[in-house]
Design an enzyme around this catalytic site. Structure first.
Site, PDB file in Angstrom:
ATOM      1  N   TYR A  38     -14.812   2.065  22.126  1.00  0.00           N
ATOM      2  CA  TYR A  38     -15.454   2.172  20.814  1.00  0.00           C
ATOM      3  C   TYR A  38     -15.520   3.621  20.334  1.00  0.00           C
ATOM      4  O   TYR A  38     -15.707   3.871  19.148  1.00  0.00           O
ATOM      5  CB  TYR A  38     -16.875   1.594  20.839  1.00  0.00           C
ATOM      6  CG  TYR A  38     -16.973   0.124  21.174  1.00  0.00           C
ATOM      7  CD1 TYR A  38     -15.865  -0.723  21.102  1.00  0.00           C
ATOM      8  CD2 TYR A  38     -18.184  -0.425  21.567  1.00  0.00           C
ATOM      9  CE1 TYR A  38     -15.969  -2.059  21.426  1.00  0.00           C
ATOM     10  CE2 TYR A  38     -18.305  -1.765  21.890  1.00  0.00           C
ATOM     11  CZ  TYR A  38     -17.183  -2.583  21.828  1.00  0.00           C
ATOM     12  OH  TYR A  38     -17.304  -3.917  22.144  1.00  0.00           O
ATOM     13  N   HIS A  55     -13.194  -4.931  30.331  1.00  0.00           N
ATOM     14  CA  HIS A  55     -13.237  -5.271  28.907  1.00  0.00           C
ATOM     15  C   HIS A  55     -12.287  -6.420  28.555  1.00  0.00           C
ATOM     16  O   HIS A  55     -12.631  -7.301  27.765  1.00  0.00           O
ATOM     17  CB  HIS A  55     -12.894  -4.017  28.084  1.00  0.00           C
ATOM     18  CG  HIS A  55     -13.407  -4.058  26.682  1.00  0.00           C
ATOM     19  ND1 HIS A  55     -13.699  -2.918  25.961  1.00  0.00           N
ATOM     20  CD2 HIS A  55     -13.679  -5.089  25.856  1.00  0.00           C
ATOM     21  CE1 HIS A  55     -14.129  -3.255  24.753  1.00  0.00           C
ATOM     22  NE2 HIS A  55     -14.115  -4.562  24.656  1.00  0.00           N
TER      23      HIS A  55
END
Length: 295
Positions: free
Chosen positions: A29, A91
């Site tokens: 992010y 992830h």
């Protein structure tokens, strides 16, 4: 906290002041430093202690190779200015080429893959719990077959599988599969990811669904509050995202009502395998979780 870096620090400060204690981060992010700044300000102000917070981050696809895993976690800790994480997730199950950009591409713009097996990545995560760098570990975006392979070799079992989950993709089969094995579901994009940049005109917008609006109006709640409560009432962990203080506050105001079984049954009936985060950049990867009609 998949939000622009400049907005994130204030949003996390607001969230902690409002009462949020679970903050979901990820290396990819690109805003862990801003999240960490907010966390540490609130700890210094005495609003919270570190032990009051539950901080999650995620291992990105370019760090799946076992020798890279520990350094990746340590980089997230450095970014967040923390001594440990509460939860560290793989992830995605598919690995990308190591040592370059987050989305390493060839001359044609196609993402370059690595063939690292996520099972080997998992084995490299387990010692990080022993070392106290993270209290628990889990996975994200794994289908049932991929989770089974991890469970078969795991010394430390994944505590959660963080997946896209909302009424158009309610993940009921995966939820039952995980729960039977003692793995929780964490629901991301519970509001249908209304700000997804790849949406095309005419794509369905969950928040505009008239049947949801009818339920929200009857209960005197917003559609977003109904969608968050939907996950809570199903027994899922839920992580809504916003950087707007008003919506952050509104999204927290979900503990004074419950959905009836009739409402839950109706909302469950919206399921149409409507995946809104398809991760098309990984198409063709042997470990892409969504390509073989798996659940």
């Amino acid at each position: 906290m998949k939000s622009p870096p400049g907005e994130v620090t204030q949003a996390v400060k607001d969230a902690i002041d409002i009462g949020y204690r679970h903050i979901d981060c990820a290396y990819v992010y690109g805003n862990e430093k801003e999240v960490g700044e907010a966390i540490n300000v609130k700890i210094k102000e005495g609003v919270v202690k570190r032990k009051d917070l539950f901080i999650t981050s995620k291992l990105w696809n370019t760090f799946h190779r076992p020798d890279l895993v520990k350094c990746a976690l340590q980089k997230s800790l450095e970014n967040l200015n923390l001594q440990y994480l509460d939860l560290y997730l793989i992830h995605w199950p598919q690995a990308y080429k190591e040592g370059g950009d987050n989305f390493p591409s060839d001359a044609d713009g196609k993402v370059q893959f690595s063939d690292v097996d996520y099972v080997d990545t998992w084995k490299a995560l387990e010692p990080l719990v022993d070392e106290g760098l993270t209290k628990s570990i889990g996975v994200s975006n794994f289908n049932s077959k991929q989770l089974t392979r991890v469970l078969e070799i795991a010394r430390i079992k994944p505590v959660t599988n963080q997946v896209e989950c909302h009424p158009y993709l309610n993940q009921q089969r995966l939820k039952e599969f995980c729960e039977a094995r003692g793995v929780t579901i964490t629901a991301y994009s519970p509001l249908g990811s209304p700000d997804r940049p790849w949406a095309k005109p005419g794509d369905p917008q969950l928040m505009d669904d008239p049947k949801l609006k009818a339920i929200a109006d009857r209960l005197g709640k917003t559609v977003a509050q109904v969608l968050i409560r939907y996950q809570i009432d199903r027994g899922n962990i839920v992580i809504p995202k916003s950087v707007n203080k008003g919506r952050i506050s509104s999204n927290f105001d979900v503990f004074d009502f419950k959905l009836s079984q009739e409402d839950l049954d109706l909302i469950n009936s919206f399921d149409c395998n409507g995946r809104l985060v398809p991760m098309t950049s990984s198409s063709g990867h042997k470990y892409h979780p969504f390509e073989n009609d798996e659940f």
